[in-house]
Design a protein around this motif. Structure first.
Motif, PDB file in Angstrom:
ATOM      1  N   ASN A   2     -31.452  -7.770 -65.805  1.00 45.57           N
ATOM      2  CA  ASN A   2     -30.937  -9.140 -65.770  1.00 45.57           C
ATOM      3  C   ASN A   2     -29.590  -9.150 -65.074  1.00 45.57           C
ATOM      4  O   ASN A   2     -28.665  -8.451 -65.492  1.00 45.57           O
ATOM      5  N   LEU A   3     -29.480  -9.949 -64.022  1.00 45.46           N
ATOM      6  CA  LEU A   3     -28.237 -10.039 -63.260  1.00 45.46           C
ATOM      7  C   LEU A   3     -27.558 -11.376 -63.524  1.00 45.46           C
ATOM      8  O   LEU A   3     -28.195 -12.421 -63.437  1.00 45.46           O
ATOM      9  N   SER A   4     -26.289 -11.346 -63.833  1.00 50.32           N
ATOM     10  CA  SER A   4     -25.488 -12.552 -63.999  1.00 50.32           C
ATOM     11  C   SER A   4     -24.347 -12.469 -62.986  1.00 50.32           C
ATOM     12  O   SER A   4     -23.474 -11.611 -63.110  1.00 50.32           O
ATOM     13  N   PHE A   5     -24.375 -13.329 -62.000  1.00 50.27           N
ATOM     14  CA  PHE A   5     -23.402 -13.270 -60.903  1.00 50.27           C
ATOM     15  C   PHE A   5     -22.082 -13.924 -61.284  1.00 50.27           C
ATOM     16  O   PHE A   5     -22.056 -14.944 -61.976  1.00 50.27           O
ATOM     17  N   LYS A   6     -20.992 -13.311 -60.814  1.00 54.18           N
ATOM     18  CA  LYS A   6     -19.652 -13.876 -60.950  1.00 54.18           C
ATOM     19  C   LYS A   6     -19.168 -14.266 -59.560  1.00 54.18           C
ATOM     20  O   LYS A   6     -19.279 -13.477 -58.610  1.00 54.18           O
ATOM     21  N   ASN A   7     -18.639 -15.472 -59.442  1.00 55.96           N
ATOM     22  CA  ASN A   7     -18.171 -15.973 -58.160  1.00 55.96           C
ATOM     23  C   ASN A   7     -16.870 -15.302 -57.741  1.00 55.96           C
ATOM     24  O   ASN A   7     -15.956 -15.159 -58.554  1.00 55.96           O
ATOM     25  N   ALA A   8     -16.789 -14.956 -56.458  1.00 54.36           N
ATOM     26  CA  ALA A   8     -15.568 -14.409 -55.873  1.00 54.36           C
ATOM     27  C   ALA A   8     -14.903 -15.475 -55.005  1.00 54.36           C
ATOM     28  O   ALA A   8     -14.281 -15.179 -54.004  1.00 54.36           O
ATOM     29  N   ALA A  55     -20.553 -13.709 -54.273  1.00 56.70           N
ATOM     30  CA  ALA A  55     -20.625 -13.436 -55.706  1.00 56.70           C
ATOM     31  C   ALA A  55     -21.267 -12.066 -55.909  1.00 56.70           C
ATOM     32  O   ALA A  55     -22.067 -11.620 -55.075  1.00 56.70           O
ATOM     33  N   ILE A  56     -20.905 -11.392 -57.015  1.00 53.39           N
ATOM     34  CA  ILE A  56     -21.527 -10.110 -57.322  1.00 53.39           C
ATOM     35  C   ILE A  56     -21.954 -10.068 -58.786  1.00 53.39           C
ATOM     36  O   ILE A  56     -21.476 -10.838 -59.613  1.00 53.39           O
ATOM     37  N   ALA A  57     -22.876  -9.147 -59.051  1.00 54.68           N
ATOM     38  CA  ALA A  57     -23.369  -8.933 -60.414  1.00 54.68           C
ATOM     39  C   ALA A  57     -23.520  -7.429 -60.638  1.00 54.68           C
ATOM     40  O   ALA A  57     -23.819  -6.678 -59.709  1.00 54.68           O
ATOM     41  N   TYR A  58     -23.328  -7.026 -61.879  1.00 51.97           N
ATOM     42  CA  TYR A  58     -23.550  -5.645 -62.294  1.00 51.97           C
ATOM     43  C   TYR A  58     -24.300  -5.698 -63.619  1.00 51.97           C
ATOM     44  O   TYR A  58     -23.997  -6.521 -64.486  1.00 51.97           O
ATOM     45  N   THR A  59     -25.270  -4.808 -63.794  1.00 51.12           N
ATOM     46  CA  THR A  59     -26.021  -4.790 -65.047  1.00 51.12           C
ATOM     47  C   THR A  59     -26.558  -3.390 -65.322  1.00 51.12           C
ATOM     48  O   THR A  59     -26.757  -2.596 -64.396  1.00 51.12           O
ATOM     49  N   THR A  60     -26.782  -3.111 -66.589  1.00 52.52           N
ATOM     50  CA  THR A  60     -27.461  -1.880 -66.993  1.00 52.52           C
ATOM     51  C   THR A  60     -28.887  -2.194 -67.430  1.00 52.52           C
ATOM     52  O   THR A  60     -29.555  -1.347 -68.001  1.00 52.52           O
ATOM     53  N   SER A  61     -29.332  -3.421 -67.165  1.00 55.26           N
ATOM     54  CA  SER A  61     -30.720  -3.816 -67.414  1.00 55.26           C
ATOM     55  C   SER A  61     -31.256  -4.391 -66.105  1.00 55.26           C
ATOM     56  O   SER A  61     -30.733  -4.094 -65.046  1.00 55.26           O
ATOM     57  N   ASP A 120       3.029 -20.970 -48.678  1.00 50.52           N
ATOM     58  CA  ASP A 120       3.656 -19.653 -48.643  1.00 50.52           C
ATOM     59  C   ASP A 120       2.774 -18.602 -47.965  1.00 50.52           C
ATOM     60  O   ASP A 120       2.957 -17.404 -48.169  1.00 50.52           O
ATOM     61  N   GLY A 121       1.799 -19.042 -47.190  1.00 48.61           N
ATOM     62  CA  GLY A 121       0.933 -18.108 -46.463  1.00 48.61           C
ATOM     63  C   GLY A 121      -0.025 -17.326 -47.335  1.00 48.61           C
ATOM     64  O   GLY A 121      -0.407 -16.200 -46.997  1.00 48.61           O
ATOM     65  N   GLU A 122      -0.461 -17.919 -48.447  1.00 48.31           N
ATOM     66  CA  GLU A 122      -1.402 -17.239 -49.345  1.00 48.31           C
ATOM     67  C   GLU A 122      -2.721 -16.969 -48.625  1.00 48.31           C
ATOM     68  O   GLU A 122      -3.170 -17.739 -47.792  1.00 48.31           O
ATOM     69  N   VAL A 123      -3.353 -15.854 -48.986  1.00 48.31           N
ATOM     70  CA  VAL A 123      -4.639 -15.483 -48.397  1.00 48.31           C
ATOM     71  C   VAL A 123      -5.725 -16.338 -49.035  1.00 48.31           C
ATOM     72  O   VAL A 123      -5.905 -16.322 -50.261  1.00 48.31           O
ATOM     73  N   LEU A 124      -6.462 -17.092 -48.208  1.00 50.81           N
ATOM     74  CA  LEU A 124      -7.496 -17.995 -48.711  1.00 50.81           C
ATOM     75  C   LEU A 124      -8.904 -17.602 -48.275  1.00 50.81           C
ATOM     76  O   LEU A 124      -9.881 -18.149 -48.783  1.00 50.81           O
ATOM     77  N   ALA A 125      -9.031 -16.667 -47.332  1.00 49.33           N
ATOM     78  CA  ALA A 125     -10.346 -16.258 -46.839  1.00 49.33           C
ATOM     79  C   ALA A 125     -10.214 -14.882 -46.204  1.00 49.33           C
ATOM     80  O   ALA A 125      -9.113 -14.340 -46.093  1.00 49.33           O
ATOM     81  N   GLY A 126     -11.345 -14.310 -45.787  1.00 47.45           N
ATOM     82  CA  GLY A 126     -11.313 -13.040 -45.083  1.00 47.45           C
ATOM     83  C   GLY A 126     -12.452 -12.120 -45.472  1.00 47.45           C
ATOM     84  O   GLY A 126     -13.420 -12.528 -46.108  1.00 47.45           O
ATOM     85  N   THR A 127     -12.321 -10.859 -45.069  1.00 46.38           N
ATOM     86  CA  THR A 127     -13.271  -9.813 -45.430  1.00 46.38           C
ATOM     87  C   THR A 127     -12.773  -9.187 -46.723  1.00 46.38           C
ATOM     88  O   THR A 127     -11.582  -8.916 -46.870  1.00 46.38           O
ATOM     89  N   LEU A 128     -13.703  -8.949 -47.652  1.00 48.29           N
ATOM     90  CA  LEU A 128     -13.309  -8.626 -49.025  1.00 48.29           C
ATOM     91  C   LEU A 128     -13.932  -7.344 -49.560  1.00 48.29           C
ATOM     92  O   LEU A 128     -15.047  -6.982 -49.197  1.00 48.29           O
ATOM     93  N   ASN A 129     -13.191  -6.717 -50.465  1.00 47.79           N
ATOM     94  CA  ASN A 129     -13.737  -5.736 -51.393  1.00 47.79           C
ATOM     95  C   ASN A 129     -13.710  -6.427 -52.750  1.00 47.79           C
ATOM     96  O   ASN A 129     -12.663  -6.929 -53.165  1.00 47.79           O
ATOM     97  N   VAL A 130     -14.847  -6.462 -53.426  1.00 44.26           N
ATOM     98  CA  VAL A 130     -14.936  -7.150 -54.706  1.00 44.26           C
ATOM     99  C   VAL A 130     -15.424  -6.163 -55.759  1.00 44.26           C
ATOM    100  O   VAL A 130     -16.520  -5.616 -55.646  1.00 44.26           O
ATOM    101  N   ALA A 131     -14.585  -5.916 -56.773  1.00 48.75           N
ATOM    102  CA  ALA A 131     -14.920  -4.987 -57.854  1.00 48.75           C
ATOM    103  C   ALA A 131     -15.267  -5.781 -59.110  1.00 48.75           C
ATOM    104  O   ALA A 131     -14.561  -6.706 -59.483  1.00 48.75           O
ATOM    105  N   TYR A 132     -16.350  -5.410 -59.752  1.00 43.42           N
ATOM    106  CA  TYR A 132     -16.847  -6.090 -60.949  1.00 43.42           C
ATOM    107  C   TYR A 132     -16.293  -5.419 -62.198  1.00 43.42           C
ATOM    108  O   TYR A 132     -16.272  -4.200 -62.312  1.00 43.42           O
ATOM    109  N   SER A 133     -15.855  -6.232 -63.150  1.00 40.86           N
ATOM    110  CA  SER A 133     -15.574  -5.746 -64.503  1.00 40.86           C
ATOM    111  C   SER A 133     -16.058  -6.822 -65.461  1.00 40.86           C
ATOM    112  O   SER A 133     -16.300  -7.959 -65.059  1.00 40.86           O
TER     113      SER A 133
END
Length: 174
Positions: free
Chosen positions: A74-80, A66-72, A102-115
Motif C-alpha cells: 500500500n502506497l500513500s504519497f506525500k506531496n513535495a 510526490a513520493i511514497a515509501y512502504t513496507t507493504s 528574498d529570492g526564495e527557491v520555488l521550483a527546480g530539480t529536486l532530491n526528495v527524501a521520505y520520512s
C-alpha cells in the motif's frame, strides 16, 4: 486513473531488480530518469518546473511531484509541492509569475527524501520564480505549484497580458 480519484489499485507481477524487495519507494509523475535510493529513502532528479500550464480550476499535473515509501504493497504519497490559489478578475491575462521578495527557491530539480513525519526536499537546480502560462478566463480559479517555502517578506506577482492594468486576488491553499 481515467478520472480524478482518491485511490488507485494496480495489479500485476513485480519483475526485475525490485521483485525480492520487502519495501517499496515510488514517485509521481512518472519519469524514467528518476534515481531511487533505499539508503535514506530518497528520489533524485524529480522536477517541479518553473514554467507550468494554466488549467482552469486546477494545476498542471506535471508540476505535482510526490513520493511514497512502504513496507507493504500500500502506497500513500506525500506531496513535495504547495499550491498558490488565485482568481483572475480581468480579461487578457496570458501569464502569471510568482517570486519571493528574498529570492526564495520555488521550483527546480529536486532530491526528495521520505520520512514518516515529513519530506526533506533539496533543490539541486534552483529556480526563484514560477510562471503559469495559458489563456486565462476572467473570474476563474487557477493554482500555481511551488516548492514549500516561507516568504517572510512577501511575494511579487507579475502579470502579462493584452491590457495594461491587471489585478488578482490570491491566497495560499494549505
Amino acid at each position: 486513473t481515467e478520472s480524478a480519484a482518491l485511490t488507485a489499485q494496480f495489479k500485476g507481477k513485480l519483475e526485475g531488480q525490485g521483485m525480492s524487495r520487502k519495501d517499496f519507494l515510488a514517485a509521481v509523475p512518472y519519469n524514467p530518469d528518476y534515481k531511487f535510493s533505499f539508503v535514506g529513502n530518497y528520489v533524485s532528479g524529480m522536477v517541479l518546473p518553473a514554467e507550468q500550464a494554466a488549467l482552469e480550476n486546477g494545476y498542471d499535473p506535471v508540476a505535482a511531484p510526490a513520493i511514497a515509501y512502504t513496507t507493504s504493497t500500500n502506497l500513500s504519497f506525500k506531496n513535495a509541492f504547495s499550491l498558490v490559489k488565485f482568481t483572475v478578475i480581468s480579461d487578457g491575462v496570458t501569464s502569471v509569475t510568482l517570486a519571493g521578495k528574498d529570492g526564495e527557491v520555488l521550483a527546480g530539480t529536486l532530491n526528495v527524501a521520505y520520512s514518516e513525519s515529513d519530506l526533506r526536499i533539496t533543490a539541486t537546480k534552483k529556480e526563484t520564480s514560477v510562471t503559469l502560462k495559458g489563456d486565462f478566463k476572467k473570474e476563474s480559479v487557477y493554482y500555481i505549484s511551488t516548492l514549500p517555502a516561507t516568504l517572510k517578506n512577501g511575494l511579487t506577482v507579475t502579470l502579462n497580458g493584452s491590457v495594461q492594468s491587471l489585478s488578482l486576488d490570491f491566497q495560499v491553499a494549505l
